[in-house]
Design an enzyme around this catalytic site. Sequence first.
Site, PDB file in Angstrom:
ATOM      1  N   HIS A 191      39.919  33.060  49.447  1.00  5.59           N
ATOM      2  CA  HIS A 191      40.977  33.756  48.699  1.00  5.59           C
ATOM      3  C   HIS A 191      42.209  32.874  48.504  1.00  5.59           C
ATOM      4  O   HIS A 191      43.290  33.390  48.257  1.00  5.59           O
ATOM      5  CB  HIS A 191      41.405  35.041  49.416  1.00  5.59           C
ATOM      6  CG  HIS A 191      40.529  36.219  49.134  1.00  5.59           C
ATOM      7  ND1 HIS A 191      39.352  36.422  49.785  1.00  5.59           N
ATOM      8  CD2 HIS A 191      40.661  37.251  48.265  1.00  5.59           C
ATOM      9  CE1 HIS A 191      38.788  37.550  49.353  1.00  5.59           C
ATOM     10  NE2 HIS A 191      39.559  38.067  48.419  1.00  5.59           N
ATOM     11  N   GLU A 211      32.495  39.802  37.122  1.00  3.08           N
ATOM     12  CA  GLU A 211      33.485  38.953  36.446  1.00  3.08           C
ATOM     13  C   GLU A 211      32.928  38.221  35.234  1.00  3.08           C
ATOM     14  O   GLU A 211      33.563  38.158  34.181  1.00  3.08           O
ATOM     15  CB  GLU A 211      34.100  37.934  37.421  1.00  3.08           C
ATOM     16  CG  GLU A 211      35.103  38.531  38.400  1.00  3.08           C
ATOM     17  CD  GLU A 211      34.444  39.115  39.644  1.00  3.08           C
ATOM     18  OE1 GLU A 211      33.203  39.083  39.744  1.00  3.08           O
ATOM     19  OE2 GLU A 211      35.178  39.617  40.517  1.00  3.08           O
TER      20      GLU A 211
END
Lengths: 326, 337
Positions: A129, A60
């Site tokens: 998450h 990322e």
Amino acid sequence: MAEIAYWEAIRRAHDEELAHDRMVIAMGEDIGVAGGTYKATSGLYQKYGAERIIDTPISENSYTGIGIGASMAGMRPIIEIMSINFALLALDTLINAAAKIRYMSGGRASCPIVMRTPGGTAHQLAAQHSARLARMFMSTPGLRVVTPRGPLDAYGMLKSAVRCNDPVIIIEHESMYNMRGEVPDKETFRPLEGAEIVRAGTDVTLIGYNYSVHLCLAAADKLAAMGVSAEVLDLRALRPIDRDTIRRSVEKTHKVVIAEEDEATVGVGSEIISVIIEECFFALDAQPVRVHAADVPVPYNRQLEKAAIPNADDVLAAALKVLGRV
Amino acid sequence: MNASDQKRLLREMIFYRRFEERSFEAYMERKIGGFLHLYSGQEAVATGVLEMARCGYDYVITGYRDHVHALKAGAPAREVMAELYGKETGSSRGRGGSMHIFDPTVNFMGGYALVGQPFPLAAGLALACKHKGTDQIAICFLGDGANNQGTFHETMNMASVWKLPVLFVCENNLYAIGTRIERSTAVTDQYKRVAAYDIPSSQHDGQDIDIVMAAATDAIAHVRSGRGPYFIEFMTYRQRGHSMSDSNAYRSKEEERLWMERDPLKIYGGRLKKAKVLTEKDIAAMEKSVLEEIENDVVRFAEESPEPRVEDLNKYCLDDQPDPRWIGPLAQGEQHG
């Protein structure tokens, strides 16, 4: 005017902007051959090819950095981060580079990137998450942060974000991709600044952004049944904040509830209350109330998760408190 | 290379050395603030590599020890010095300082203080070159210490998979601030590390500009031909501390003495004298003209330039003249239920 899903709205914005400008590219994990975790880029790999719909490795920070570097040389990258939790890995390139390059170059370089990423709790995805993190991005100078609450803004704000010369973070929501709403057939741009009065009212202002606007709307329905006229304000952009629209609404209703799905500390609600105090303290008839998540990492267990995250009844209860009805 | 180019190159390296040493003086006089990282001792690397690149056309990016890379890439010396002074006429309008020299007019895309951050930015510049279909390349200069960042590994992998036209130049000066390379890094030959990403690489003496130019020529040709990235390592040494507050207590005097003998200016100047391109007297004249240029033109410009206006504090945070179609605010008619 067609009713389409939130994910379809994002896909349409991608498609139109990719067709409009060859310098627009999309990059992210599984966005190409696999079509995107939330289908937001489905079919685009087949249409625009691997050079423009770029499947990245799970890196990322560096693929965000590659998007930033490309944007400095004239590209318009739309960078997808699969979950806002993973955006924490990209904070160096995003905050230390993209947000600062225009300033520290004295306006001589710029980074017109778009970063799209879903925040929010969905269904028992547990602590790693379920982050929201809007409050972290909204405190960073040099970024624009927007939070589309439905398909029209998801479509029109993405299009504006691609055209705009600043780095723009678009915070979507895990639970909204299948939400449906009307989007005009003709090309439409939605501005990246400006709050919106989604429902006009006179007795209390319910302020939300992203998913929490829908909690405010549901609470407003219940309040209407009780004879209370609630105004619902969608912030739309968390950076910069539209101070005028907030002030005008508070001067009309004199009472405020702020609903955020994030934790309260140094959060959206605290910022909005500060704005209200600075703009129109004497317009308030009651102390503002924040509706927010519990101050814990999001639990896995269904009951615990439900207890940790605010719902429409929490907004209703807060409104009744502000109205002095409890 | 003909004699006039050789003389020009020597003069450039002398200029860069004197520029750095003069900024040291200005720092001691408190005319320059913040951190100041000097390039003295490493001049042959940036000068030699960029001599073989197409400056102004290729993209160049680096870390915080960035003055000389900016100068050789084509940033005017007056503006770089004015930036060190924090002046409105500086390369970054006084907003960046020593570590953040920018000059996009010559495709010098900045100096960055986050170690390893330029790796992905350089790969992104290269991605844009490839996308536009030009034969431009991106050149990324970083030190050996940067190779222990995650961005090194992530970026080498993507640059290799996507065959990006990027040249990674590793200036191995043996120290990550004060920690010697053996103490921090399992594989001390940096060029070996990119084998994991199937990137061709090589290691060379960074003190001899002729060696640097020969090696850079091959590496640049590889990258420009579309065969993907190349990683080139130059062994070099900074003569001063990491920054101004560094006393070099971690280095032995003997090591410093040996490297001082391998000063790139001495090596190249000596070679040109031996080849009778220049005499000792010519070099002394060159030194004098450099000092005069720096004092009378470069420093004077920086000293006499205005400070940024405090009223402009918020300028350059975002686009100052945005198109209202994308920005807003939302018109009344656009509000929907």
